[in-house]
Design an enzyme around this catalytic site. Structure first.
Site, PDB file in Angstrom:
ATOM      1  N   ASP A 131      -1.658  -0.671  -8.705  1.00 36.04           N
ATOM      2  CA  ASP A 131      -1.649  -1.212 -10.058  1.00 36.04           C
ATOM      3  C   ASP A 131      -3.061  -1.464 -10.575  1.00 36.04           C
ATOM      4  O   ASP A 131      -3.236  -1.928 -11.709  1.00 36.04           O
ATOM      5  CB  ASP A 131      -0.849  -2.527 -10.107  1.00 36.04           C
ATOM      6  CG  ASP A 131       0.372  -2.404 -11.012  1.00 36.04           C
ATOM      7  OD1 ASP A 131       0.759  -1.271 -11.341  1.00 36.04           O
ATOM      8  OD2 ASP A 131       0.938  -3.446 -11.393  1.00 36.04           O
ATOM      9  N   ASP A 177      -2.053  -7.343   2.350  1.00 35.79           N
ATOM     10  CA  ASP A 177      -2.687  -7.920   3.541  1.00 35.79           C
ATOM     11  C   ASP A 177      -1.694  -8.193   4.665  1.00 35.79           C
ATOM     12  O   ASP A 177      -2.054  -8.804   5.671  1.00 35.79           O
ATOM     13  CB  ASP A 177      -3.394  -9.228   3.171  1.00 35.79           C
ATOM     14  CG  ASP A 177      -2.415 -10.285   2.666  1.00 35.79           C
ATOM     15  OD1 ASP A 177      -1.707  -9.997   1.680  1.00 35.79           O
ATOM     16  OD2 ASP A 177      -2.351 -11.380   3.241  1.00 35.79           O
ATOM     17  N   ASP A 221      10.739 -13.024  -6.561  1.00 37.35           N
ATOM     18  CA  ASP A 221      11.441 -12.977  -5.283  1.00 37.35           C
ATOM     19  C   ASP A 221      12.603 -13.969  -5.248  1.00 37.35           C
ATOM     20  O   ASP A 221      13.729 -13.611  -4.870  1.00 37.35           O
ATOM     21  CB  ASP A 221      10.470 -13.232  -4.124  1.00 37.35           C
ATOM     22  CG  ASP A 221       9.459 -14.331  -4.435  1.00 37.35           C
ATOM     23  OD1 ASP A 221       9.670 -15.082  -5.412  1.00 37.35           O
ATOM     24  OD2 ASP A 221       8.471 -14.447  -3.694  1.00 37.35           O
ATOM     25  N   ASP A 232       3.106  -6.913   1.360  1.00 29.13           N
ATOM     26  CA  ASP A 232       1.903  -7.205   0.586  1.00 29.13           C
ATOM     27  C   ASP A 232       0.726  -6.453   1.180  1.00 29.13           C
ATOM     28  O   ASP A 232       0.756  -6.036   2.338  1.00 29.13           O
ATOM     29  CB  ASP A 232       1.614  -8.707   0.583  1.00 29.13           C
ATOM     30  CG  ASP A 232       2.502  -9.460  -0.409  1.00 29.13           C
ATOM     31  OD1 ASP A 232       3.140  -8.799  -1.243  1.00 29.13           O
ATOM     32  OD2 ASP A 232       2.550 -10.701  -0.334  1.00 29.13           O
TER      33      ASP A 232
END
Length: 756
Positions: free
Chosen positions: A173, A240, A335, A238
C-alpha cells in the site's frame, strides 16, 4: 452453564449483598469473607496442576469477591453520596461512583469471560493429502523497511505445506498508483519503493500486488487482494510478524475438521520488550503486557464461542469472508468488527494458544500511545456502530465477552477520575463521601482485597500485581480525550500505521512527559494542602488522612509512569533472539565447538571454549543444524540433511570470566551470505521453531508473588523521581545556555555601539 441456572444464583447473590448491617456486623462479614478468600487463593496457587481443584477454587474466589463488590456498590448508592452538599460536590461524588461502577462491571465481565479458559490442541493434518485446501498468504505493508519484509517473506515461503497449494503475496500500500502519481519527492519515493519491493518478491519467490489507491487502509488492501486471488484459505500476517515453519501444519487441520469454522486465530508473540519493560529496565521474567490478552482473555472468549480475529496470525476461510463482504471497514478496528459479524452470522471460530509467529512491540512510548489511541478510538466507534449488546445473532455469553473488550478501553475514563478525585478533596475541599472514613474502609478495603486476590489468581501467570496500574495510569492520560471525542462524535477516524523497528542513539526524556509534571505538581500541592488542613482543623483528621493516602497511592503510579518516559537507548531495529544451542565454527580450516548465545538474520553472538587463548581470525563460517525437525522424523540422516553453513566476519571479541579459573571468549559476528538459500536457512533456524517460543513463554508464565509487583512498582516510582531530576538538570542547562546567549547578544550590541 445455561442462563436459567446461573441467573437466579446471581440474583440471590445481589439480594444477600444488599442486606443492611451495623458497622460491627459488617466488620465480621468482611473479616470472614477475606479469610475465606485468602484460604481459597492459597489453595488455588498450590493446585495449579489439578484442573478440577483449579476451577473450583477460581469459581469460589470469584463468587466471594463478587459478593464484596456488589455489597460495596450498593452501600455507595444508599449511604455514601453527599446529597446535602453543594451541587458541584454532588456532581463530583456521582462522577466517582460512575467510575467505580465501570470498574466493577469490568471486574464481573473479566471474571465471566475467564471462568473456564479453553485450551485447544491442533487437529492433525496429512501434508501428503492431495485434497488439502489451497492457501493464499497475505502480508500487507505500507511503510515498512525492505529488510524487515524480506525476513517475513522468507519465513512465509518456508512454511511446511505443499508448494503447489501455497502462494505468498506482498500487498504493497506504499506503492499504489495514486501514490506513484503524486508530484515531486513523494511520488518518486513511492515509485522507488514499488521497484524495490518488486525486486525483493522476485528474489524471495513470492507475488507482488498493489492497487489503485489507499482506500480503507489495511482492510481495503486485503479486500483488494481477495478479489484478485482464489485460495480457499487466507492467512494474514503483519509485516513484522514472522511465522514458524509449522504454522500451517498446526492450524489448517482445525478448518478442515469443521466446515463452519470461519477462522483460527493464534497468539501474537513478541521478542522485544515494550517501552514499559525497556524503559523501566524490567527483568525478562516479567510477562509482556499482551500476554494477559493472548494467554487468558482469548482462551476465555473461545470457551463462549466469541472468537476474536486480531488482524494478523489467523487462517481465515474465504467463503466466510466473502459472505460478509470481506474485511469490514465501518470502524478502524476492522478485526474486532469482522469477528462480531462472522459470529452473529452463525460462523464458528477457534483460538489456538500456540506461539507460532514472532513480532515486534512498539519501541518508543510515543509509538505505544499512538497504537493504543487507535485501538481505543476504534473500540468506541464499535460501541456506537455495532454495539455487541444489541446487534442481533449473538447469545448472552458472546455479548458479554465482546462488550467486555470495549469496556476495557473505556476504563481509562475511570482511571482519570480516580486520579482527580483526591486532588479535588484536598485542594478544593470537595466532599466525595457522606459516610465517615472508618465506614468507608469497612466496605472498600475488603472489596479491594478481594479484587486483588482474584486478579492474582486469574492473571498471576501473565501479569504482576500493580503492573496494570502503571500501564493504565500512563495510557489513560492520552486516551481519555480520544474516548470522549469518539463517544460524542463517532465519526470515521483515519487508520495510521504504528511505527516499528525504531532506533534511539541515546537516552532521552519523552516529549509526552509535561502533562505528568503538572499532575505530579498537583499531587504534591494536595499533600501540602492536606497537612495545612490537619494543622488548622484537627477534626478533619480521618477524612483528610484518607484522601492523602489515596493521593499518595496515585502519586506512586504517576511517578512510575514518568519513569517509563525516560526513553532508553536502542541501536538495533530488530532484537537478538536468545538461542543457547551448540554449533561449530570454522577458523583457518579448523572446526571449534561453540554455543550460539543469541542470533538474528544479520549476525550472532558466539561463546567459544576457554582453551582458545586468543582469536586472530577476522572471518570464518558457522555450521548449525535446524532445530525444528519433528520428533517422528528425527534421525542421524535427517540431521545431516539439515546442516547449514554461513560465512561471517568477526566484529568483536571479549573475554568472559566465570570465577577464578573458568573463562570463555564471546565473539560477535556479522553474516556474509553467498546466496538466498543461506539466508533462508538462518531465518528458519532463528524464527522457524515454535518450540523455542513455547519454552520462552513457559519461563515467563510462572505464578507471580504479590511482593514482586509491589517491589517493581516502588522501583518504577524511584525512576520517576530520577526522571524529574534529569528534567530539572536539563532545565538548568537550558537556562544557562539562554543566559550565555543573552550575554553574547548584549556584548555584540555594545561592540556595535562602540564602533558606531
Amino acid at each position: 452453564m445455561p442462563f436459567f441456572i446461573w441467573a437466579p444464583g446471581a440474583a440471590l447473590l445481589v439480594y444477600i449483598a444488599g442486606v443492611d448491617l451495623y458497622p460491627a456486623e459488617q466488620l465480621i462479614v468482611a473479616v470472614l469473607c477475606v479469610s475465606l478468600m485468602v484460604g481459597a487463593w492459597w489453595r488455588y496457587i498450590r493446585t495449579l496442576d489439578n484442573h478440577y481443584m483449579l476451577r473450583t477454587a477460581r469459581l469460589f474466589l470469584m463468587v466471594i469477591a463478587g459478593f464484596l463488590a456488589i455489597r460495596y456498590i450498593i452501600w455507595r448508592f444508599e449511604y455514601s453520596i453527599p446529597w446535602y452538599e453543594s451541587t458541584f460536590d454532588i456532581a463530583c461524588a456521582l462522577m466517582l461512583l460512575f467510575a467505580e461502577c465501570i470498574a466493577v462491571a469490568l471486574y464481573f465481565g473479566g471474571a465471566f469471560v475467564n471462568l473456564h479458559p479453553l485450551r485447544r490442541h491442533p487437529d492433525p493434518v496429512d501434508m501428503k493429502d492431495p485434497n488439502l485446501p489451497t492457501v493464499d498468504v497475505f502480508i500487507p505493508t505500507y511503510n515498512e523497511d525492505a529488510d524487515l519484509l524480506r525476513t517475513t517473506l522468507l519465513a512465509a515461503t518456508d512454511m511446511i505445506y505443499p508448494r503447489d497449494k501455497l502462494r505468498v503475496y506482498l500487498l504493497d500500500d506504499g506503492g499504489t498508483e495514486a501514490k506513484c502519481a503524486q508530484r515531486g519527492k513523494k511520488g518518486e519515493q513511492a515509485c522507488l519503493r514499488r521497484k524495490e519491493l518488486q525486486d525483493l518478491c522476485f528474489e524471495v519467490g513470492c507475488f507482488y500486488m498493489t492497487r489503485k489507491d489507499n482506500r480503507d487502509a489495511k482492510a481495503g488492501n486485503i479486500n483488494a487482494a481477495l478479489a484478485r486471488t482464489d485460495g480457499e484459505l487466507i492467512v494474514i500476517f503483519d509485516a513484522d510478524h514472522i511465522p514458524t515453519s509449522d504454522f500451517l501444519k498446526n492450524t489448517v487441520g482445525t478448518l478442515i475438521a469443521d466446515e463452519r469454522k470461519a477462522f483460527v486465530q493464534t497468539p501474537h508473540f513478541v521478542i522485544n520488550q515494550d517501552p514499559f519493560e525497556k524503559n523501566l529496565q524490567a527483568s525478562r521474567e516479567m510477562p509482556n503486557e499482551a500476554e494477559m490478552f493472548y494467554t487468558m482473555n482469548l482462551r476465555g472468549m473461545d470457551n463462549w464461542g466469541a472468537g476474536f480475529f486480531c488482524g494478523s496470525g489467523a487462517v481465515m476461510r474465504r467463503k466466510a469472508l466473502e459472505e460478509i463482504g470481506g474485511i469490514l471497514t465501518d470502524t478502524i478496528v476492522e478485526d474486532a468488527e469482522t469477528s462480531i459479524e462472522l459470529v452473529r452470522r452463525g460462523w464458528k471460530t477457534a483460538y489456538l494458544h500456540l506461539p507460532m509467529l514472532c513480532g515486534l512491540n512498539p519501541e518508543s512510548t510515543e509509538a505505544y500511545v499512538h497504537q493504543r489511541r487507535r485501538w481505543a478510538t476504534g473500540m468506541c466507534q464499535l460501541l456506537w456502530e455495532k454495539n455487541p449488546l444489541f446487534v442481533p445473532g449473538l447469545n448472552i455469553a458472546q455479548r458479554i465477552s465482546y462488550f467486555n473488550c470495549i469496556l476495557f478501553w473505556i476504563f481509562s475514563l475511570s482511571r482519570i477520575v480516580f486520579i482527580i478525585c483526591p486532588l479535588l478533596a484536598l485542594i478544593g475541599g470537595v466532599t466525595l463521601f457522606a459516610a465517615p472514613p472508618v465506614e468507608i474502609l469497612l466496605y472498600m478495603v475488603p472489596y479491594l482485597i478481594g479484587l486483588g486476590l482474584v486478579v492474582n489468581a486469574l492473571y498471576g501467570r501473565v501479569r504482576w500485581l500493580f503492573v496494570s496500574e502503571i500501564y493504565e495510569t500512563l495510557s489513560s492520560m492520552f486516551l481519555f480525550k480520544n474516548i470522549i471525542k469518539t463517544i460524542l462524535f463517532p465519526k470515521h477516524e483515519p487508520f495510521i500505521v504504528t511505527p516499528k523497528g525504531e532506533r534511539m542513539e541515546y537516552d532521552k526524556l519523552s516529549y509526552l512527559a509535561p502533562r505528568f509534571y503538572l499532575v505530579i505538581a498537583l499531587q504534591f500541592l494536595a499533600i501540602v494542602a492536606g497537612y495545612y488542613q490537619l494543622s488548622t482543623d484537627p477534626t478533619t483528621l480521618n477524612s483528610v488522612t484518607f484522601s492523602m493516602g489515596w493521593n499518595l497511592y496515585n502519586m506512586i503510579f504517576t511517578l512510575a509512569a514518568l519513569g517509563v518516559l525516560i526513553e532508553r537507548r536502542q541501536v538495533r531495529s530488530r532484537p537478538r533472539v536468545p538461542i543457547h544451542e551448540m554449533a561449530k565454527v570454522k577458523f583457518n580450516n579448523k572446526f571449534v565447538p561453540c554455543e550460539i548465545v543469541d542470533m538474528t538474520e544479520d549476525g550472532a553472538l558466539l561463546r567459544l571454549p576457554g582453551w582458545i587463548e586468543r582469536l586472530d581470525a577476522k572471518e570464518g563460517a558457522l555450521e548449525f543444524a535446524q532445530n525444528h525437525i519433528p520428533k517422528e522424523e528425527l534421525s542421524l540422516t535427517r540431521v545431516l540433511e539439515n546442516l547449514n553453513r554461513v560465512g561471517f566476519q568477526v566484529t568483536s571479541v571479549r573475554e568472559q570470566k566465570k570465577g577464578e579459573e573458568e573463562r570463555n571468549l564471546l565473539v560477535g559476528v556479522r553474516f556474509r551470505y553467498e546466496d538466498e538459500i543461506q539466508r533462508v536457512a538462518v531465518v528458519s533456524f532463528v524464527y522457524g521453531s515454535s518450540e523455542r517460543w513455547k519454552r520462552w513463554l513457559m519461563q515467563r508464565n510462572k505464578h507471580s508473588r504479590i511482593m514482586q509487583g509491589v517491589v517493581f512498582a516502588v522501583r518504577a516510582a524511584s525512576m520517576g523521581v530520577f526522571h524529574i531530576a534529569m528534567a530539572f538538570k536539563g532545565l538548568q542547562h537550558v537556562l544557562l545556555a539562554s543566559r550565555l546567549l543573552s550575554r553574547r547578544r548584549n556584548a555584540s550590541r555594545v561592540t556595535e555601539g562602540e564602533k558606531a
